[in-house]
Design a protein around this motif. Structure first.
Motif, PDB file in Angstrom:
ATOM      1  N   VAL A 212     -71.399 -46.854  47.229  1.00  0.00           N
ATOM      2  CA  VAL A 212     -71.407 -45.427  46.916  1.00  0.00           C
ATOM      3  C   VAL A 212     -72.598 -45.152  46.008  1.00  0.00           C
ATOM      4  N   CYS A 213     -73.421 -44.190  46.382  1.00  0.00           N
ATOM      5  CA  CYS A 213     -74.635 -43.872  45.618  1.00  0.00           C
ATOM      6  C   CYS A 213     -74.571 -42.439  45.102  1.00  0.00           C
ATOM      7  N   ALA A 214     -74.774 -42.279  43.804  1.00  0.00           N
ATOM      8  CA  ALA A 214     -74.864 -40.953  43.185  1.00  0.00           C
ATOM      9  C   ALA A 214     -76.313 -40.488  43.218  1.00  0.00           C
ATOM     10  N   LEU A 215     -76.538 -39.295  43.735  1.00  0.00           N
ATOM     11  CA  LEU A 215     -77.858 -38.669  43.749  1.00  0.00           C
ATOM     12  C   LEU A 215     -77.924 -37.745  42.531  1.00  0.00           C
ATOM     13  N   LEU A 216     -78.683 -38.164  41.526  1.00  0.00           N
ATOM     14  CA  LEU A 216     -78.628 -37.562  40.192  1.00  0.00           C
ATOM     15  C   LEU A 216     -79.986 -36.980  39.824  1.00  0.00           C
TER      16      LEU A 216
ATOM     17  N   GLU B 203     -77.714 -41.473  29.271  1.00  0.00           N
ATOM     18  CA  GLU B 203     -77.223 -42.840  29.075  1.00  0.00           C
ATOM     19  C   GLU B 203     -75.712 -42.913  29.278  1.00  0.00           C
ATOM     20  N   ARG B 204     -74.980 -41.955  28.720  1.00  0.00           N
ATOM     21  CA  ARG B 204     -73.508 -41.947  28.868  1.00  0.00           C
ATOM     22  C   ARG B 204     -73.120 -41.780  30.333  1.00  0.00           C
ATOM     23  N   CYS B 205     -73.838 -40.924  31.049  1.00  0.00           N
ATOM     24  CA  CYS B 205     -73.561 -40.695  32.464  1.00  0.00           C
ATOM     25  C   CYS B 205     -73.820 -41.955  33.276  1.00  0.00           C
ATOM     26  N   LEU B 206     -74.951 -42.588  33.070  1.00  0.00           N
ATOM     27  CA  LEU B 206     -75.292 -43.801  33.815  1.00  0.00           C
ATOM     28  C   LEU B 206     -74.307 -44.923  33.525  1.00  0.00           C
ATOM     29  N   GLU B 207     -73.964 -45.111  32.253  1.00  0.00           N
ATOM     30  CA  GLU B 207     -73.019 -46.168  31.883  1.00  0.00           C
ATOM     31  C   GLU B 207     -71.680 -45.963  32.579  1.00  0.00           C
TER      32      GLU B 207
ATOM     33  N   ASN C 143     -68.568 -48.661  39.409  1.00  0.00           N
ATOM     34  CA  ASN C 143     -69.114 -49.352  40.582  1.00  0.00           C
ATOM     35  C   ASN C 143     -69.886 -48.420  41.515  1.00  0.00           C
ATOM     36  N   ILE C 144     -70.586 -47.458  40.909  1.00  0.00           N
ATOM     37  CA  ILE C 144     -71.406 -46.517  41.658  1.00  0.00           C
ATOM     38  C   ILE C 144     -72.874 -46.822  41.366  1.00  0.00           C
ATOM     39  N   SER C 145     -73.704 -46.918  42.399  1.00  0.00           N
ATOM     40  CA  SER C 145     -75.146 -47.040  42.184  1.00  0.00           C
ATOM     41  C   SER C 145     -75.751 -45.646  42.054  1.00  0.00           C
ATOM     42  N   ILE C 146     -76.961 -45.571  41.514  1.00  0.00           N
ATOM     43  CA  ILE C 146     -77.559 -44.273  41.197  1.00  0.00           C
ATOM     44  C   ILE C 146     -79.003 -44.207  41.657  1.00  0.00           C
ATOM     45  N   CYS C 147     -79.349 -43.109  42.306  1.00  0.00           N
ATOM     46  CA  CYS C 147     -80.738 -42.740  42.545  1.00  0.00           C
ATOM     47  C   CYS C 147     -81.046 -41.566  41.624  1.00  0.00           C
ATOM     48  N   VAL C 148     -81.972 -41.763  40.688  1.00  0.00           N
ATOM     49  CA  VAL C 148     -82.337 -40.724  39.729  1.00  0.00           C
ATOM     50  C   VAL C 148     -83.550 -39.966  40.252  1.00  0.00           C
ATOM     51  N   ILE C 149     -83.436 -38.654  40.283  1.00  0.00           N
ATOM     52  CA  ILE C 149     -84.566 -37.778  40.602  1.00  0.00           C
ATOM     53  C   ILE C 149     -85.030 -37.166  39.292  1.00  0.00           C
ATOM     54  N   ASP C 150     -86.245 -37.485  38.865  1.00  0.00           N
ATOM     55  CA  ASP C 150     -86.741 -36.937  37.597  1.00  0.00           C
ATOM     56  C   ASP C 150     -87.625 -35.728  37.874  1.00  0.00           C
ATOM     57  N   ASN C 151     -87.153 -34.579  37.407  1.00  0.00           N
ATOM     58  CA  ASN C 151     -87.834 -33.305  37.636  1.00  0.00           C
ATOM     59  C   ASN C 151     -88.780 -32.987  36.482  1.00  0.00           C
ATOM     60  N   GLY C 152     -89.747 -33.892  36.263  1.00  0.00           N
ATOM     61  CA  GLY C 152     -90.776 -33.651  35.251  1.00  0.00           C
ATOM     62  C   GLY C 152     -90.253 -33.616  33.834  1.00  0.00           C
TER      63      GLY C 152
ATOM     64  N   SER D 230     -57.511 -44.688  34.798  1.00  0.00           N
ATOM     65  CA  SER D 230     -58.079 -46.009  34.553  1.00  0.00           C
ATOM     66  C   SER D 230     -57.526 -47.078  35.492  1.00  0.00           C
ATOM     67  N   VAL D 231     -56.508 -46.730  36.279  1.00  0.00           N
ATOM     68  CA  VAL D 231     -55.890 -47.707  37.179  1.00  0.00           C
ATOM     69  C   VAL D 231     -56.815 -48.030  38.361  1.00  0.00           C
ATOM     70  N   GLU D 232     -57.693 -47.120  38.717  1.00  0.00           N
ATOM     71  CA  GLU D 232     -58.529 -47.273  39.905  1.00  0.00           C
ATOM     72  C   GLU D 232     -59.919 -46.738  39.615  1.00  0.00           C
ATOM     73  N   SER D 233     -60.938 -47.479  40.005  1.00  0.00           N
ATOM     74  CA  SER D 233     -62.296 -47.005  39.806  1.00  0.00           C
ATOM     75  C   SER D 233     -62.614 -45.866  40.772  1.00  0.00           C
ATOM     76  N   LEU D 234     -63.657 -45.123  40.454  1.00  0.00           N
ATOM     77  CA  LEU D 234     -64.099 -44.051  41.352  1.00  0.00           C
ATOM     78  C   LEU D 234     -64.513 -44.628  42.700  1.00  0.00           C
ATOM     79  N   GLN D 235     -65.200 -45.744  42.697  1.00  0.00           N
ATOM     80  CA  GLN D 235     -65.611 -46.378  43.947  1.00  0.00           C
ATOM     81  C   GLN D 235     -64.394 -46.776  44.784  1.00  0.00           C
ATOM     82  N   ALA D 236     -63.368 -47.335  44.129  1.00  0.00           N
ATOM     83  CA  ALA D 236     -62.160 -47.752  44.852  1.00  0.00           C
ATOM     84  C   ALA D 236     -61.422 -46.551  45.419  1.00  0.00           C
ATOM     85  N   SER D 237     -61.433 -45.436  44.705  1.00  0.00           N
ATOM     86  CA  SER D 237     -60.775 -44.230  45.190  1.00  0.00           C
ATOM     87  C   SER D 237     -61.496 -43.674  46.422  1.00  0.00           C
TER      88      SER D 237
END
Length: 279
Positions: free
Chosen positions: A18-22, A32-36, A42-51, A116-123
């Motif tokens: 599962v990839c978050a488009l951020l 930092e809090r969002c990425l952590e 268990n989510i991977s992230i593609c960061v789009i930096d808008n300057g 907390s019983v289930e990760s977002l990826q597992a859901s």
């Protein structure tokens, strides 16, 4: 990377990618809090930096190869180009080798409905296993209150305890979807609802905790200094933020809000169709 059609994917729950488009612009208070959190889910992230002109890009680079799979530059042209960012996310969802995608913002923290019983990826994997290809999120908006007015530089997820259930319309946040053989449409729904042929929505919304501002000063800086594209205002987008940005932040009364519980089970008994912090 080569795209795979939904019919070609047959992964186990643990292998489901599962990839978050951020997309971010000057989000150092959140990033930092969002990425952590996403990495812990268990989510991977593609960061789009808008300057970004703050430390957002530096923060994202620290996680490159450790949860962040890609950083994509998107030049800033002087206005909040939401249409361009959504179109870029549509393109990235065709290019990136993932099984599911999340349209995600830096000021969001998302959970399974099981806490907390289930990760977002597992859901998401569970919804995939049950034959669904899109997921809605119930939105809970956390705001600065007299209990905690300034949350900048703090763990805002821990310090901000009061929220309201924002439900302006049914299926308000359908923005998790399974990879599709054709390009999906994020643009027509303003990012709130993805569109594609054959959409099968899971009947169980997940949880989206939204932290639009961390203090009154942050609210005024975040919205008061933002310029919106005229064509997007003509679409009817951003009008509330555009009109509100000249006003001062007034904390909602605690009686109108719910207090988050230790297990983060969210209260859905008082849905609001309008934002309480934009008055």
């Amino acid at each position: 990377m080569m795209a795979r059609s939904g019919a070609e994917m047959n992964t186990s729950d643990a292998e489901l990618n599962v990839c978050a488009l951020l997309a971010v612009r000057n989000e150092e208070l959140y990033l930092e809090r969002c990425l952590e959190h996403l990495i812990a889910q268990n989510i991977s992230i593609c960061v789009i930096d808008n300057g970004s002109t703050d430390s957002s890009l530096e923060i994202a680079r620290r996680y490159l190869g450790h949860g962040v799979i890609r950083i994509v530059p998107y030049p800033f042209q002087g206005v909040y180009d939401w249409s361009g960012l959504l179109a870029l996310k549509e393109t990235l969802a065709e290019e990136i080798d993932a099984d599911w995608f999340l349209h995600h913002d830096a000021d969001e923290i998302r959970y399974s409905e099981r806490g907390s019983v289930e990760s977002l990826q597992a859901s998401i994997a569970r919804a995939d296993r049950e034959g669904f290809n899109a997921i809605d999120f119930d939105e809970f908006v956390f705001v600065p209150t007299s209990d905690s007015l300034d949350n900048c530089g703090r763990d805002y997820v821990a310090s901000m305890r009061y929220y309201y259930f924002f439900a302006p319309r049914p299926q308000h946040r359908v923005n998790a979807w399974k990879r599709q053989p054709l390009r999906v449409d994020l643009l027509s729904g303003g990012g709130h609802r993805v569109h594609f042929e054959g959409l099968q929505l899971s009947p169980r919304p997940l949880v989206l905790c939204h932290y639009p501002c961390l203090s009154p000063a942050h609210a005024e800086a975040k919205y008061g200094q933002r310029a919106y594209a005229p064509d997007e205002l003509a679409r009817g987008w951003h009008r509330l933020r555009q009109s509100w940005k000249t006003s001062r932040y007034t904390p909602p009364a605690l009686e109108a809000l719910s207090r988050v519980s230790a297990d983060r089970r969210m209260d859905r008994t008082r849905p609001y169709q309008h934002h309480l912090f934009m008055t």
